[in-house]
Structures are given as structure tokens and as C-alpha cells.
Write a protein that holds these residues in place. Sequence first.
Motif, PDB file in Angstrom:
ATOM      1  N   ARG A  66       0.940  -1.140  -0.034  1.00  0.00           N
ATOM      2  CA  ARG A  66       0.098   0.046  -0.079  1.00  0.00           C
ATOM      3  C   ARG A  66       0.756   1.324   0.109  1.00  0.00           C
ATOM      4  N   ALA A  67       1.943   1.152   0.746  1.00  0.00           N
ATOM      5  CA  ALA A  67       2.719   2.706   0.662  1.00  0.00           C
ATOM      6  C   ALA A  67       3.620   2.543  -0.446  1.00  0.00           C
ATOM      7  N   VAL A  68       3.815   1.618  -1.095  1.00  0.00           N
ATOM      8  CA  VAL A  68       4.408   1.804  -2.452  1.00  0.00           C
ATOM      9  C   VAL A  68       3.579   2.511  -3.310  1.00  0.00           C
ATOM     10  N   ALA A  69       2.296   2.012  -3.363  1.00  0.00           N
ATOM     11  CA  ALA A  69       1.291   2.581  -4.399  1.00  0.00           C
ATOM     12  C   ALA A  69       1.076   3.779  -4.027  1.00  0.00           C
ATOM     13  N   GLN A  70       1.055   4.274  -2.651  1.00  0.00           N
ATOM     14  CA  GLN A  70       0.821   5.747  -2.360  1.00  0.00           C
ATOM     15  C   GLN A  70       1.844   6.517  -2.507  1.00  0.00           C
ATOM     16  N   GLY A  71       3.058   5.903  -2.451  1.00  0.00           N
ATOM     17  CA  GLY A  71       4.097   7.025  -3.078  1.00  0.00           C
ATOM     18  C   GLY A  71       4.186   7.137  -4.567  1.00  0.00           C
ATOM     19  N   GLU A  72       3.701   6.049  -5.340  1.00  0.00           N
ATOM     20  CA  GLU A  72       3.608   6.208  -6.865  1.00  0.00           C
ATOM     21  C   GLU A  72       2.654   7.398  -7.162  1.00  0.00           C
ATOM     22  N   ILE A  73       1.572   7.378  -6.379  1.00  0.00           N
ATOM     23  CA  ILE A  73       0.497   8.314  -6.500  1.00  0.00           C
ATOM     24  C   ILE A  73       1.007   9.754  -6.268  1.00  0.00           C
ATOM     25  N   GLU A  74       1.781   9.772  -5.276  1.00  0.00           N
ATOM     26  CA  GLU A  74       2.572  11.198  -4.863  1.00  0.00           C
ATOM     27  C   GLU A  74       3.443  11.570  -5.822  1.00  0.00           C
ATOM     28  N   ARG A  75       4.236  10.539  -6.360  1.00  0.00           N
ATOM     29  CA  ARG A  75       5.253  10.862  -7.548  1.00  0.00           C
ATOM     30  C   ARG A  75       4.344  11.607  -8.671  1.00  0.00           C
ATOM     31  N   VAL A  76       3.585  10.857  -9.113  1.00  0.00           N
ATOM     32  CA  VAL A  76       2.811  11.269 -10.239  1.00  0.00           C
ATOM     33  C   VAL A  76       2.195  12.710 -10.283  1.00  0.00           C
ATOM     34  N   ALA A  77       1.597  12.725  -8.844  1.00  0.00           N
ATOM     35  CA  ALA A  77       0.964  14.162  -8.782  1.00  0.00           C
ATOM     36  C   ALA A  77       2.082  15.288  -8.567  1.00  0.00           C
ATOM     37  N   ALA A  78       3.296  15.171  -7.995  1.00  0.00           N
ATOM     38  CA  ALA A  78       4.138  15.953  -7.966  1.00  0.00           C
ATOM     39  C   ALA A  78       4.915  16.102  -9.526  1.00  0.00           C
ATOM     40  N   ALA A  79       4.845  15.122 -10.281  1.00  0.00           N
ATOM     41  CA  ALA A  79       5.374  15.261 -12.117  1.00  0.00           C
ATOM     42  C   ALA A  79       4.358  16.184 -12.658  1.00  0.00           C
ATOM     43  N   ARG A  80       3.210  16.047 -12.128  1.00  0.00           N
ATOM     44  CA  ARG A  80       2.130  16.886 -12.948  1.00  0.00           C
ATOM     45  C   ARG A  80       1.823  18.382 -12.183  1.00  0.00           C
ATOM     46  N   MET A  81       2.525  18.542 -11.265  1.00  0.00           N
ATOM     47  CA  MET A  81       2.734  19.914 -10.646  1.00  0.00           C
ATOM     48  C   MET A  81       1.367  20.168 -10.000  1.00  0.00           C
ATOM     49  N   LEU A  82       0.621  19.050  -9.438  1.00  0.00           N
ATOM     50  CA  LEU A  82      -0.545  19.179  -8.415  1.00  0.00           C
ATOM     51  C   LEU A  82      -0.105  19.482  -6.910  1.00  0.00           C
ATOM     52  N   GLN A  83      -1.067  19.859  -6.257  1.00  0.00           N
ATOM     53  CA  GLN A  83      -0.613  20.012  -4.660  1.00  0.00           C
ATOM     54  C   GLN A  83      -0.102  18.665  -4.309  1.00  0.00           C
ATOM     55  N   GLY A  84       0.625  18.853  -3.234  1.00  0.00           N
ATOM     56  CA  GLY A  84       1.288  17.617  -2.522  1.00  0.00           C
ATOM     57  C   GLY A  84       0.115  16.832  -2.238  1.00  0.00           C
ATOM     58  N   VAL A  85       0.218  15.615  -2.260  1.00  0.00           N
ATOM     59  CA  VAL A  85      -0.995  14.540  -1.799  1.00  0.00           C
ATOM     60  C   VAL A  85      -0.946  14.764  -0.444  1.00  0.00           C
ATOM     61  N   ARG A  86      -2.031  14.881   0.516  1.00  0.00           N
ATOM     62  CA  ARG A  86      -2.140  14.723   1.770  1.00  0.00           C
ATOM     63  C   ARG A  86      -2.982  13.700   1.704  1.00  0.00           C
ATOM     64  N   TRP A  87      -3.170  12.290   2.436  1.00  0.00           N
ATOM     65  CA  TRP A  87      -3.915  11.400   2.507  1.00  0.00           C
ATOM     66  C   TRP A  87      -5.154  11.580   3.442  1.00  0.00           C
ATOM     67  N   PRO A  88      -6.253  11.203   3.074  1.00  0.00           N
ATOM     68  CA  PRO A  88      -7.429  11.049   3.828  1.00  0.00           C
ATOM     69  C   PRO A  88      -7.286  10.093   4.578  1.00  0.00           C
ATOM     70  N   PRO A  89      -8.138   9.867   5.778  1.00  0.00           N
ATOM     71  CA  PRO A  89      -8.101   8.642   6.574  1.00  0.00           C
ATOM     72  C   PRO A  89      -8.603   7.368   5.722  1.00  0.00           C
ATOM     73  N   GLU A  90      -7.674   6.497   6.381  1.00  0.00           N
ATOM     74  CA  GLU A  90      -7.641   5.280   5.270  1.00  0.00           C
ATOM     75  C   GLU A  90      -8.963   4.668   5.412  1.00  0.00           C
ATOM     76  N   GLY A  91      -9.569   4.235   4.236  1.00  0.00           N
ATOM     77  CA  GLY A  91     -10.698   3.446   4.279  1.00  0.00           C
ATOM     78  C   GLY A  91     -12.114   4.425   4.349  1.00  0.00           C
ATOM     79  N   PHE A  92     -11.763   5.653   4.243  1.00  0.00           N
ATOM     80  CA  PHE A  92     -13.162   6.668   4.436  1.00  0.00           C
ATOM     81  C   PHE A  92     -14.284   6.319   3.602  1.00  0.00           C
ATOM     82  N   ASP A  93     -15.405   6.606   3.896  1.00  0.00           N
ATOM     83  CA  ASP A  93     -16.666   6.029   3.294  1.00  0.00           C
ATOM     84  C   ASP A  93     -16.973   7.270   2.296  1.00  0.00           C
ATOM     85  N   SER A  94     -16.979   6.991   1.177  1.00  0.00           N
ATOM     86  CA  SER A  94     -17.237   8.016  -0.146  1.00  0.00           C
ATOM     87  C   SER A  94     -18.725   8.139  -0.142  1.00  0.00           C
ATOM     88  N   GLU A  95     -19.703   7.311   0.394  1.00  0.00           N
ATOM     89  CA  GLU A  95     -21.156   7.398  -0.071  1.00  0.00           C
ATOM     90  C   GLU A  95     -21.643   8.937   0.072  1.00  0.00           C
TER      91      GLU A  95
END
Length: 198
Positions: free
Chosen positions: A66-95
Motif C-alpha cells: 500500500r505504501a509503495v502504491a501511495q508513493g507512486e500516486i505522490e510521484r505522479v501528482a508531483a510530476a504533474r505539478m499538482l498540490q502535494g498529496v495529503r492522504w485522507p483517513p484510510e478506508g473513508f466512506d465516499s457514499e
Amino acid sequence: MSLDVTHHQGAEARPVDRGAFYYDFASPEAYLAAERVLNVLPFAAEWIPIRAPRAWDDGFRCAEERAVAQGEIERVAAARMLQGVRWPPEGFDSELALRAATYAKQIGRAVAFSLAAFRQAFAGGADLGDTDVVLIAASACEMHPRAVLQALERDAVARALDEATEAAVARGVVSVPTVWTPNGELLAGDAALDTVKP
């Protein structure tokens, strides 16, 4: 259930050359796709919130994966010059956010609300399972808080979300993000957008 895009969710008639962008706020990969889908697709795509048929982290065998996958999300976001990723609570309910997005779609504000909600979750680290956070995203696109609160409780809104999810699955959507192209091709995952020809 008919899959004719001209009758999807009982909406007004739509041209058959319109695509669809399916997403769930629980997916960080859908966040990455949402931030660029308007710019990379050579066709118009309807933004359709659905309950993800498969969770983003379903395939992780351990916390390290999971940490590796999150790191890849952060890398891609940075490469696209998006705001730095701040992770929401794990497993939050999107309903709640999905229902609000379904209502936003009904009033023509799906894109504005959805981008605001994704940014609350993955740029702000906020919990979209919290009604106040959903209302903050809604206020960013001038959706009245009282109307949103009423929509969250409305059976018709929940039913529209059910129908959108069922229609997506019937089209073959198994994960989010997925783009359905006008010729019926499915582009699953953020990386699939790299294959789109102008």
C-alpha cells in the motif's frame, strides 16, 4: 437496463458520440485522472460518479505494498505539478460525497463539485465521510448547503447513484477511474489516458 447513452439515468437526450468518465472519490487514481481528463480526451465525456465495483486497495497484500502504491500516486501528482498529496483517513466512506456528486450532476455542477471534493480528500487530507467536508466542497461551486443536505437524504438521489453504478458495471466497468469512449472502448486506470490520441 438500456445502455443507450441517450437515455442514461433518464436524462435529456445526449449525442451518441459522447463518452463517460466513471469515478469514485475513494480512489486516489481517480483523483489523478479527474485532474486531467478534461484536457486529454478528444471527445466530450459525461462525468458519472459511481460506487467503485472494486476498491483501489483491494489487491494490496500488506501495508508495504500500500505504501509503495501511495508513493507512486505522490510521484505522479508531483510530476504533474499538482498540490502535494495529503492522504485522507484510510478506508473513508465516499457514499456521502457520491450522493452529493449525483445531485451536482443533476443540476449541472458535477465537474466543479467533483474536482472540489477530490481536492478536499487528496490535497487537503479531509474525510469525505464527514458531512461538513462535503458541504465545503459544495460551497466551492455555489451549491446551497440546505439543498445539498436535503439531496443527501433523498431516495431519488440514492436511486440515481444505484442506477449509474449498475449501468457502468453493465458496460464492463470493473474499477475506477474508467473512461468509456464513444466507440465503446474502456480505458481503465489513470495510466490508460496516456494512450489517448488527440
